[in-house]
Write a protein that holds these residues in place. Structure first.
Motif, short mmCIF file in Angstrom:
data_model
loop_
_atom_site.label_atom_id
_atom_site.label_comp_id
_atom_site.label_asym_id
_atom_site.label_seq_id
_atom_site.Cartn_x
_atom_site.Cartn_y
_atom_site.Cartn_z
N LEU A 131 19.68 -18.85 5.21
CA LEU A 131 19.05 -20.17 5.14
C LEU A 131 17.65 -20.01 4.57
CD1 LEU A 131 19.35 -22.98 7.76
CD2 LEU A 131 17.13 -22.46 6.78
N VAL A 132 17.35 -20.76 3.50
CA VAL A 132 16.06 -20.65 2.82
C VAL A 132 15.46 -22.04 2.68
CG1 VAL A 132 14.85 -19.94 0.72
CG2 VAL A 132 16.81 -18.61 1.55
N VAL A 133 14.18 -22.19 3.04
CA VAL A 133 13.45 -23.44 2.89
C VAL A 133 12.30 -23.21 1.92
CG1 VAL A 133 12.12 -25.23 4.05
CG2 VAL A 133 14.04 -24.15 5.22
N SER A 134 12.25 -24.05 0.87
CA SER A 134 11.19 -23.91 -0.13
C SER A 134 10.99 -25.24 -0.83
CB SER A 134 11.56 -22.83 -1.16
OG SER A 134 10.58 -22.74 -2.17
N ASN A 135 9.73 -25.71 -0.87
CA ASN A 135 9.38 -26.94 -1.59
C ASN A 135 10.24 -28.12 -1.16
OD1 ASN A 135 7.44 -25.53 -3.14
ND2 ASN A 135 9.01 -24.91 -4.62
N ASP A 136 10.33 -28.34 0.15
CA ASP A 136 11.09 -29.46 0.72
C ASP A 136 12.58 -29.39 0.40
OD1 ASP A 136 8.72 -30.45 1.72
OD2 ASP A 136 8.42 -31.87 0.09
N THR A 137 13.05 -28.21 0.06
CA THR A 137 14.48 -28.03 -0.23
C THR A 137 15.03 -26.94 0.68
OG1 THR A 137 14.19 -28.67 -2.54
CG2 THR A 137 16.18 -27.46 -1.98
N LEU A 138 16.14 -27.24 1.33
CA LEU A 138 16.82 -26.27 2.20
C LEU A 138 18.12 -25.85 1.54
CD1 LEU A 138 17.30 -26.43 6.03
CD2 LEU A 138 19.26 -26.02 4.56
N VAL A 139 18.33 -24.55 1.47
CA VAL A 139 19.57 -24.00 0.91
C VAL A 139 20.23 -23.15 1.99
CG1 VAL A 139 20.61 -22.58 -0.88
CG2 VAL A 139 18.60 -23.99 -1.42
N PHE A 140 21.42 -23.56 2.39
CA PHE A 140 22.21 -22.83 3.40
C PHE A 140 23.45 -22.26 2.72
CE2 PHE A 140 25.94 -22.87 6.12
CZ PHE A 140 25.53 -22.06 7.18
N SER A 141 23.71 -20.99 2.98
CA SER A 141 24.90 -20.35 2.42
C SER A 141 25.59 -19.52 3.50
CB SER A 141 24.54 -19.47 1.22
OG SER A 141 23.68 -18.42 1.61
N ALA A 142 26.89 -19.54 3.45
CA ALA A 142 27.72 -18.72 4.34
C ALA A 142 28.85 -18.13 3.52
CB ALA A 142 28.26 -19.56 5.50
N GLU A 143 29.05 -16.83 3.65
CA GLU A 143 30.04 -16.13 2.85
C GLU A 143 30.87 -15.22 3.74
OE1 GLU A 143 30.20 -13.38 -1.24
OE2 GLU A 143 28.30 -14.21 -0.47
N ASN A 144 32.17 -15.26 3.56
CA ASN A 144 33.06 -14.42 4.36
C ASN A 144 34.26 -13.99 3.52
OD1 ASN A 144 33.75 -17.49 5.14
ND2 ASN A 144 35.65 -16.29 5.18
N PRO A 145 34.87 -12.87 3.87
CA PRO A 145 36.06 -12.42 3.12
C PRO A 145 37.27 -13.30 3.44
CG PRO A 145 35.62 -10.95 4.95
CD PRO A 145 34.47 -11.89 4.90
N LEU A 146 38.20 -13.32 2.51
CA LEU A 146 39.47 -14.02 2.70
C LEU A 146 40.58 -12.97 2.79
CD1 LEU A 146 39.37 -17.09 0.29
CD2 LEU A 146 39.37 -17.10 2.78
N PHE A 147 41.31 -13.01 3.86
CA PHE A 147 42.42 -12.07 4.03
C PHE A 147 43.74 -12.77 3.70
CE2 PHE A 147 38.99 -10.75 6.88
CZ PHE A 147 38.77 -9.47 6.38
N GLU A 148 44.80 -12.04 3.73
CA GLU A 148 46.08 -12.56 3.28
C GLU A 148 46.50 -13.81 4.03
OE1 GLU A 148 49.12 -12.54 0.57
OE2 GLU A 148 47.40 -11.19 0.69
N GLN A 149 46.22 -13.86 5.30
CA GLN A 149 46.62 -15.01 6.11
C GLN A 149 45.92 -16.29 5.64
OE1 GLN A 149 45.38 -14.87 10.19
NE2 GLN A 149 46.88 -16.38 10.84
#
Length: 378
Positions: free
Chosen positions: A302-320
């Motif tokens: 999560l990054v906040v800069s110049n009145d802008t918030l950027v949230f990122s979430a990343e995870n692997p995808l398995f066969e299921q």
């Protein structure tokens, strides 16, 4: 308001018919001549069309823009430009279609002089400025009509804006309650609580020093979800602390092949935010991004800069997950977030959900405003 909204088109039609026709009904009897009515009727209809056009420009554009942007200078400039345009067109019409004098016959009475004035052979006398015919009385009437039409349009626009804001607030309240209840059902799930309590029991049997910390963290997590989420907005720092508590509890059950990173950057103490916006993405990352035998890495930032918030979430995808063999409620939390974003951050957010190779990524961007968060700190 239901009656006005249902018949507003007819009300507009009736109103303009009265506005255009009333001056004709007020004509004195001695001017009911064909030539005068024709001259007056042409100029009157053209003037009224100009005023009606200004009414709808003000109703649909000028006043709504002022209410949304709160820029009085631009609003005043728009009104001034419209006023100058109406006056210029009025002078043009006056010179192109000069009014005819009433067609009366002179009477051999003491009023013969006045009758002669009324029987002027052509346009009645008028003032000229720089060669342009000017009728002060007519200009005064145009200014008064312009002010009346402008005031009426602004009042209607204000009323419509107030009704929209009130309806939006009611919808936001209902949507927020519905969304939060649905998210709480997902977040305070028996599966999550059972796993966490089993981990705490294991720590207690091992007489680990982490037992007390785990209980305190779980208590803070539940307290935030039950009490703090009832507020319309919460300090951004508290929302981040809530995510940290959730991640800390989830880390208790990770094996050596699994890792999670959660970082945040920027000024997180100057903003408020709608509660529980990020937790569904984090929960899905843990639900579908961990594998018992394969290496699993989850990244949350999560990054906040110049009145802008950027949230990122990343995870692997398995066969299921790739085959779609996941619970049917997997997207409920995300859909709820999308609805709340549309209500609380209209035109101020972007949400991207992407699948690249064997990884799933969430990227949420919010435009924030500085808020006074001192009262919310503990």
């Amino acid at each position: 308001m239901n009656f006005l909204q249902r018949y507003q088109n007819w009300l507009h039609v009736v109103g303009w018919v009265v506005f255009i026709g009333l001056p004709f009904l007020m004509f004195p009897g001695y001017v009911w001549s064909r030539s005068v009515l024709l001259s007056f009727g042409v100029t009157k209809v053209i003037e009224d069309v100009m005023l009606i056009a200004f009414f709808y420009v003000n109703l649909l554009f000028l006043t709504p823009a002022f209410l949304q942007q709160r820029n009085p200078g631009r609003f005043a400039a728009g009104l001034l430009l419209a006023f100058v345009a109406v006056l210029a067109l009025d002078l043009l019409i006056l010179n192109l279609f000069p009014p005819l004098a009433p067609d009366l016959q002179p009477q051999p009475t003491a009023n013969a002089t006045r009758a002669g004035q009324l029987n002027w052979p052509g346009p009645p006398p008028a003032d000229y400025i720089l060669g342009v015919r000017v009728d002060v009385g007519r200009l005064t009437s145009t200014v008064v009509s312009f002010g009346f039409v402008g005031l009426l349009g602004s009042l209607i626009a204000f009323s419509q804006h107030y009704d929209r804001v009130r309806e939006m607030q009611q919808q936001m309240t209902l949507e927020k309650v519905s969304a939060e209840l649905a998210m709480l059902k997902l977040q305070v799930s028996p599966h999550f609580l059972f796993n966490t309590l089993n981990n705490i029991r294991w720590l207690a049997r091992q007489k680990s020093d982490q037992t007390e910390d785990a209980i305190v963290t779980l208590s803070q997590l539940l307290r935030y979800m039950i009490y703090r989420a009832q507020h319309d907005k919460v300090p951004l720092r508290q929302e981040i602390d809530h995510l940290a508590d959730y991640v800390a509890l989830q880390k208790m059950r990770l094996n050596p092949n699994q890792s999670v990173t959660f970082t945040h950057e920027g000024d997180i103490d100057s903003y408020e935010i709608e509660p529980l916006l990020f937790i569904p993405f984090v929960e899905n990352a843990f639900k579908y991004g961990l594998h018992g035998q394969q290496a699993s890495q989850i990244g949350i930032r999560l990054v906040v800069s110049n009145d802008t918030l950027v949230f990122s979430a990343e995870n692997p995808l398995f066969e299921q997950a790739r085959l779609g063999d996941v619970p049917t409620d997997s997207g409920i939390g995300i859909r709820n977030v999308e609805k709340r974003l549309a209500l609380h951050y209209p035109n101020r957010h972007t949400l991207q959900l992407t699948t690249e190779a064997d990884r799933f990524r969430v990227l949420l961007t919010l435009q924030l405003h500085h808020d006074n968060v001192a009262l919310h700190r503990h």
